[in-house]
Design a protein around this motif. Sequence first.
Motif, PDB file in Angstrom:
ATOM      1  N   THR A  45      -2.902   4.013  16.684  1.00 17.06           N
ATOM      2  CA  THR A  45      -2.097   4.874  15.842  1.00 17.06           C
ATOM      3  C   THR A  45      -0.839   4.118  15.417  1.00 17.06           C
ATOM      4  N   ILE A  46      -0.622   4.047  14.143  1.00 22.69           N
ATOM      5  CA  ILE A  46       0.521   3.306  13.595  1.00 22.69           C
ATOM      6  C   ILE A  46       1.679   4.273  13.361  1.00 22.69           C
ATOM      7  N   THR A  47       2.848   3.909  13.859  1.00 21.76           N
ATOM      8  CA  THR A  47       4.022   4.759  13.700  1.00 21.76           C
ATOM      9  C   THR A  47       5.195   4.049  13.038  1.00 21.76           C
ATOM     10  N   GLU A  48       5.119   2.736  12.861  1.00 22.66           N
ATOM     11  CA  GLU A  48       6.271   2.022  12.290  1.00 22.66           C
ATOM     12  C   GLU A  48       6.228   2.013  10.762  1.00 22.66           C
ATOM     13  N   ARG A  49       7.398   1.911  10.173  1.00 27.83           N
ATOM     14  CA  ARG A  49       7.534   1.847   8.714  1.00 27.83           C
ATOM     15  C   ARG A  49       6.816   0.614   8.178  1.00 27.83           C
ATOM     16  N   ASP A  50       6.104   0.779   7.115  1.00 29.51           N
ATOM     17  CA  ASP A  50       5.384  -0.285   6.407  1.00 29.51           C
ATOM     18  C   ASP A  50       4.270  -0.935   7.222  1.00 29.51           C
ATOM     19  N   GLY A  51       3.767  -0.220   8.238  1.00 20.02           N
ATOM     20  CA  GLY A  51       2.577  -0.687   8.945  1.00 20.02           C
ATOM     21  C   GLY A  51       1.347  -0.450   8.073  1.00 20.02           C
ATOM     22  N   GLU A  52       0.211  -0.950   8.482  1.00 21.28           N
ATOM     23  CA  GLU A  52      -1.022  -0.865   7.695  1.00 21.28           C
ATOM     24  C   GLU A  52      -1.689   0.508   7.803  1.00 21.28           C
ATOM     25  N   ILE A  53      -0.953   1.551   7.508  1.00 21.86           N
ATOM     26  CA  ILE A  53      -1.526   2.896   7.610  1.00 21.86           C
ATOM     27  C   ILE A  53      -2.576   3.152   6.540  1.00 21.86           C
ATOM     28  N   PHE A  54      -2.581   2.365   5.481  1.00 22.96           N
ATOM     29  CA  PHE A  54      -3.533   2.544   4.384  1.00 22.96           C
ATOM     30  C   PHE A  54      -4.968   2.220   4.780  1.00 22.96           C
ATOM     31  N   ASN A  55      -5.174   1.733   6.001  1.00 24.50           N
ATOM     32  CA  ASN A  55      -6.532   1.476   6.498  1.00 24.50           C
ATOM     33  C   ASN A  55      -7.028   2.584   7.415  1.00 24.50           C
ATOM     34  N   SER A  56      -6.332   3.715   7.423  1.00 25.48           N
ATOM     35  CA  SER A  56      -6.727   4.829   8.282  1.00 25.48           C
ATOM     36  C   SER A  56      -6.367   6.136   7.585  1.00 25.48           C
ATOM     37  N   GLU A  57      -6.279   7.212   8.331  1.00 24.95           N
ATOM     38  CA  GLU A  57      -5.976   8.538   7.802  1.00 24.95           C
ATOM     39  C   GLU A  57      -4.635   8.517   7.057  1.00 24.95           C
ATOM     40  N   THR A  58      -4.663   8.740   5.739  1.00 24.23           N
ATOM     41  CA  THR A  58      -3.427   8.733   4.952  1.00 24.23           C
ATOM     42  C   THR A  58      -3.517   9.657   3.749  1.00 24.23           C
ATOM     43  N   ALA A  59      -2.345  10.037   3.285  1.00 22.15           N
ATOM     44  CA  ALA A  59      -2.173  10.669   1.976  1.00 22.15           C
ATOM     45  C   ALA A  59      -1.328   9.680   1.174  1.00 22.15           C
ATOM     46  N   GLU A  60      -1.732   9.419  -0.072  1.00 19.58           N
ATOM     47  CA  GLU A  60      -1.097   8.365  -0.851  1.00 19.58           C
ATOM     48  C   GLU A  60      -0.672   8.871  -2.228  1.00 19.58           C
ATOM     49  N   LEU A  61       0.505   8.434  -2.650  1.00 19.70           N
ATOM     50  CA  LEU A  61       1.045   8.746  -3.969  1.00 19.70           C
ATOM     51  C   LEU A  61       1.215   7.440  -4.727  1.00 19.70           C
ATOM     52  N   TYR A  62       0.738   7.413  -5.958  1.00 25.95           N
ATOM     53  CA  TYR A  62       0.893   6.246  -6.829  1.00 25.95           C
ATOM     54  C   TYR A  62       1.631   6.684  -8.087  1.00 25.95           C
ATOM     55  N   LEU A  63       2.639   5.912  -8.495  1.00 26.33           N
ATOM     56  CA  LEU A  63       3.396   6.205  -9.714  1.00 26.33           C
ATOM     57  C   LEU A  63       3.584   4.929 -10.520  1.00 26.33           C
ATOM     58  N   SER A  64       3.241   5.000 -11.792  1.00 25.79           N
ATOM     59  CA  SER A  64       3.393   3.861 -12.702  1.00 25.79           C
ATOM     60  C   SER A  64       4.220   4.304 -13.904  1.00 25.79           C
ATOM     61  N   PRO A  65       5.546   4.119 -13.831  1.00 30.03           N
ATOM     62  CA  PRO A  65       6.414   4.570 -14.923  1.00 30.03           C
ATOM     63  C   PRO A  65       6.180   3.838 -16.242  1.00 30.03           C
ATOM     64  N   ASN A  66       5.669   2.621 -16.205  1.00 29.04           N
ATOM     65  CA  ASN A  66       5.568   1.810 -17.415  1.00 29.04           C
ATOM     66  C   ASN A  66       4.147   1.580 -17.903  1.00 29.04           C
ATOM     67  N   GLY A  67       3.180   2.271 -17.342  1.00 28.19           N
ATOM     68  CA  GLY A  67       1.820   2.178 -17.851  1.00 28.19           C
ATOM     69  C   GLY A  67       0.948   1.167 -17.130  1.00 28.19           C
ATOM     70  N   PRO A  68      -0.326   1.114 -17.515  1.00 27.06           N
ATOM     71  CA  PRO A  68      -1.279   0.225 -16.847  1.00 27.06           C
ATOM     72  C   PRO A  68      -0.919  -1.243 -17.082  1.00 27.06           C
ATOM     73  N   GLY A  69      -1.256  -2.056 -16.109  1.00 28.84           N
ATOM     74  CA  GLY A  69      -0.974  -3.484 -16.217  1.00 28.84           C
ATOM     75  C   GLY A  69       0.455  -3.856 -15.896  1.00 28.84           C
ATOM     76  N   ARG A  70       1.263  -2.874 -15.514  1.00 28.21           N
ATOM     77  CA  ARG A  70       2.660  -3.106 -15.175  1.00 28.21           C
ATOM     78  C   ARG A  70       2.856  -2.775 -13.694  1.00 28.21           C
ATOM     79  N   PRO A  71       3.924  -3.281 -13.067  1.00 21.55           N
ATOM     80  CA  PRO A  71       4.169  -2.940 -11.661  1.00 21.55           C
ATOM     81  C   PRO A  71       4.225  -1.422 -11.446  1.00 21.55           C
ATOM     82  N   TYR A  72       3.826  -0.997 -10.247  1.00 21.57           N
ATOM     83  CA  TYR A  72       3.834   0.426  -9.927  1.00 21.57           C
ATOM     84  C   TYR A  72       4.173   0.632  -8.458  1.00 21.57           C
TER      85      TYR A  72
END
Length: 159
Positions: free
Chosen positions: A1-28
């Motif tokens: 179980t990962i509890t630290e900030r910026d650990g690899e939680i994306f490889n287990s149970e997660t809820a994720e939000l993605y936001l791209s203010p400048n459109g596809p192909g740009r940083p997000y």
Amino acid sequence: TITERDGEIFNSETAELYLSPNGPGRPYFEIDFNPQNAVYDTYILDYHYAQLSLHWREWSLAFNPAVQSATRVESNAAGRVIGWIVEAAIPMDAFRESGRVPPQPGNTWLFNLARIADKGGNQMEFSCLAPLGASDFHRPYEWPRLTFVKKLPKNPAVK
């Protein structure tokens, strides 16, 4: 179980939000939460898998907005976990790197909400708001649009 900030939680149970203010192909931006209330947040400069796998740690350590979050694990009467809830407040200033903060009426950002559910026995279930053409959440050109509108005047009938 990962509890630290910026650990690899994306490889287990997660809820994720993605936001791209400048459109596809740009940083997000990606901000993930797990049931233990660990947060993984990153400003992704290139969505291609080779770049993501090479730079994920560097990018996540460089982006640490003042996210406030809380989680609650839900169980049934027998004590079996049946789900969990995350509530989060993310200051708009967190997205200043995009150059589109505060958003203006008519601005359109791309976004997606995703979920990775750990079904046990190395079985994972992947789901997201926008159906994607592949099992990869990092496809900003397929995300739905979020258009900002002019702030409406407060309704005096609503308390």
